[in-house]
Design an enzyme around this catalytic site. Structure first.
Site, PDB file in Angstrom:
ATOM      1  N   HIS A   1       0.825  -1.211   0.000  1.00 47.75           N
ATOM      2  CA  HIS A   1       0.000   0.000   0.000  1.00 47.75           C
ATOM      3  C   HIS A   1       0.864   1.267   0.000  1.00 47.75           C
ATOM      4  O   HIS A   1       2.006   1.239   0.481  1.00 47.75           O
ATOM      5  CB  HIS A   1      -0.924   0.010   1.231  1.00 47.75           C
ATOM      6  CG  HIS A   1      -1.881  -1.147   1.289  1.00 47.75           C
ATOM      7  ND1 HIS A   1      -1.610  -2.299   1.996  1.00 47.75           N
ATOM      8  CD2 HIS A   1      -3.098  -1.328   0.702  1.00 47.75           C
ATOM      9  CE1 HIS A   1      -2.634  -3.153   1.847  1.00 47.75           C
ATOM     10  NE2 HIS A   1      -3.541  -2.594   1.064  1.00 47.75           N
ATOM     11  N   HIS A   2       0.290   2.347  -0.524  1.00 45.56           N
ATOM     12  CA  HIS A   2       0.991   3.637  -0.555  1.00 45.56           C
ATOM     13  C   HIS A   2       1.174   4.187   0.870  1.00 45.56           C
ATOM     14  O   HIS A   2       0.216   4.240   1.640  1.00 45.56           O
ATOM     15  CB  HIS A   2       0.156   4.627  -1.401  1.00 45.56           C
ATOM     16  CG  HIS A   2       0.684   6.024  -1.410  1.00 45.56           C
ATOM     17  ND1 HIS A   2      -0.139   7.139  -1.437  1.00 45.56           N
ATOM     18  CD2 HIS A   2       1.957   6.501  -1.386  1.00 45.56           C
ATOM     19  CE1 HIS A   2       0.609   8.226  -1.443  1.00 45.56           C
ATOM     20  NE2 HIS A   2       1.881   7.884  -1.411  1.00 45.56           N
ATOM     21  N   GLY A   3       2.374   4.634   1.194  1.00 46.65           N
ATOM     22  CA  GLY A   3       2.648   5.191   2.523  1.00 46.65           C
ATOM     23  C   GLY A   3       2.181   6.638   2.633  1.00 46.65           C
ATOM     24  O   GLY A   3       2.975   7.549   2.872  1.00 46.65           O
TER      25      GLY A   3
END
Ligand code: ZLS
Ligand code: CA
Ligand code: ZN
Length: 397
Positions: free
Chosen positions: A182-184
């Site tokens: 997932h995108h941080g």
């Protein structure tokens, strides 16, 4: 014995409070804190505790969490219980709870849970600051979606932001790298207006079959933080959007190429690596096809830069593979090679047996466990790298 200098290799410290294991998000929830029990048992069964320093950190205090988070939000977190919560109350939704997904449930001991994993990240950052270790590990942290005043995507308190803020007290530039599927977004957002932190996230980006965006729906290649030339944070976020089914060779190639360029250009004084294990093949939520050694390659590659390094956990929803990966990566840190056959005295050995592709071993073949069709072509990846290197030119000022 005089004449003998500091032993070769890195000094590695391991920061873990076993009380985190006993918290439950609920039986149907994919986040299982007991994956940390499996991880620790595997690390102990291989004897890795003899090659590093073990610490049992205390919980972070309210004041320590308030360095990043809003006090009203922390007050809410501290006092909310399954008994006293009111899903109708506006603040409940505003603080990221409830909603149709219920990604962030209220459970017993929530406050203890968040202060335990955050305390471990702060303690780990501290042992880098005071020179006690070269590499500090906290597998219970890495909750990269939490915002200063809201929970998001299983994350309530952003231990990564807190740890980076602590590192910034003595380091001019900190590089944050995120290999969770997932995108941080929470870490990126927290530091969007400073040039003292650069964030780099590799993640799945795009729509699924039902045209829903993969969570959290941000992190395309053109999202690089503020572009306003007067903003110091200009160009200090780099996002690498990837598609379903990426394999070991593609991932390690793009990781090496882009991360190598970022380190060369930004020249950080310290590095924080979020090692979310949901980027592995066979993950319950992830969409990639990586094997454990390809994931671990990222750790090896970052370690080779010889900067103070904070390793933290993150996602990972097939617990036996989370444990295998983080055990392998702990071994990478202490320069140990582990036997593929799991130690027979391992408690919970059953959890690692009876799998199609590798029961009883540390390195099962995960590439085909869920068979996500590889939608990443050579050309698409080439273009992403080209664009990423171009984005780095913003750092020239
Ligand atoms: O990075 O995709 C979503 C949000 C929704 C809202 C609508 N509903 C129907 C679907 C989901 C858009 N949330 C993600 C969050 C993923 C967080 C990753 C954290 C991290 O790895 C760092 C630790 C999501 N994916 C899957 C679920 N949520 C999910 C699956 C199953 C369940 C059970 C418990 C809760 C509700 C039923 C839940 C969430
Ligand atoms: Ca990521
Ligand atoms: Zn994740």
């Amino acid at each position: 014995v005089y004449g003998i200098e500091k032993p070769q290799g890195y000094s590695v410290s391991f920061h873990y409070n076993p009380l985190v294991e006993y918290h439950h998000f609920g039986s149907s929830h994919p986040m299982k804190p007991w994956r940390l029990t499996l991880t620790k048992q595997l690390i102990l069964a291989y004897g890795l505790e003899y090659a590093m320093e073990l610490h049992e950190p205390r919980s972070a205090s309210f004041e320590e969490l308030a360095i990043f988070h809003d006090r009203e939000y922390l007050d809410f977190l501290k006092h909310i219980t399954p008994q006293n919560m009111d899903p109708e109350k506006e603040e409940y939704l505003n603080f990221g709870f409830g909603g149709e997904s219920n990604d962030c449930p209220v459970f017993d001991g929530l406050w203890d849970y968040v202060s335990l994993y955050s305390g471990a990240s702060l303690h780990a950052a501290n042992s880098l600051l005071n020179g006690q270790s070269d590499i500090a590990i906290n597998w219970s942290g890495g909750l990269h979606h939490a915002k200063k005043n809201a929970a998001s995507g299983f994350c309530y308190v952003n231990d990564i932001v807190l740890a980076i803020q602590h590192l910034l007290t003595q380091n001019q530039r900190v590089l944050y790298i995120d290999i969770d599927v997932h995108h941080g977004d929470g870490v990126e957002q927290a530091f969007e207006s400073t040039d003292r932190v650069m964030t780099l996230s590799y993640h799945k980006y795009g729509m699924d079959r039902n045209n829903y965006p993969f969570f959290p729906g941000t992190g395309n290649i053109n999202e690089m933080g503020p572009t306003d030339p007067s903003n110091r944070g200009k160009g200090h976020s780099l996002n690498i959007p990837l598609d379903d089914g990426i394999d070991d060779d593609q991932y390690t190639w793009i990781f090496k190429t882009v991360t190598g360029a970022v380190v060369a250009k930004y020249n950080p004084n310290a590095i924080v690596l979020q090692c979310g294990a949901d980027s592995l093949g066979g993950d319950r939520l992830g969409k990639f096809n990586l094997n454990i050694k390809a994931h671990g390659f990222c750790v090896e590659f970052i370690k080779s830069f010889n900067r103070p390094l904070l390793l933290i956990g993150g996602g990972g929803y097939t617990p036996r593979n989370v444990a295998r990966t983080w055990c392998h990566e702990t071994a990478v840190c202490v320069d140990a090679q582990l036997h593929n056959h799991l130690p027979t005295h391992l408690p919970y050995l059953q959890a690692f047996q009876g799998e199609e592709n590798g029961g009883g071993v540390l390195y099962p073949d995960l590439h085909n466990t869920k068979r996500h069709e590889n939608a990443n072509t050579r050309q698409k990846l080439d273009n992403i790298v080209k664009q990423a290197l171009e984005n780095l030119r913003y750092l020239d000022g």
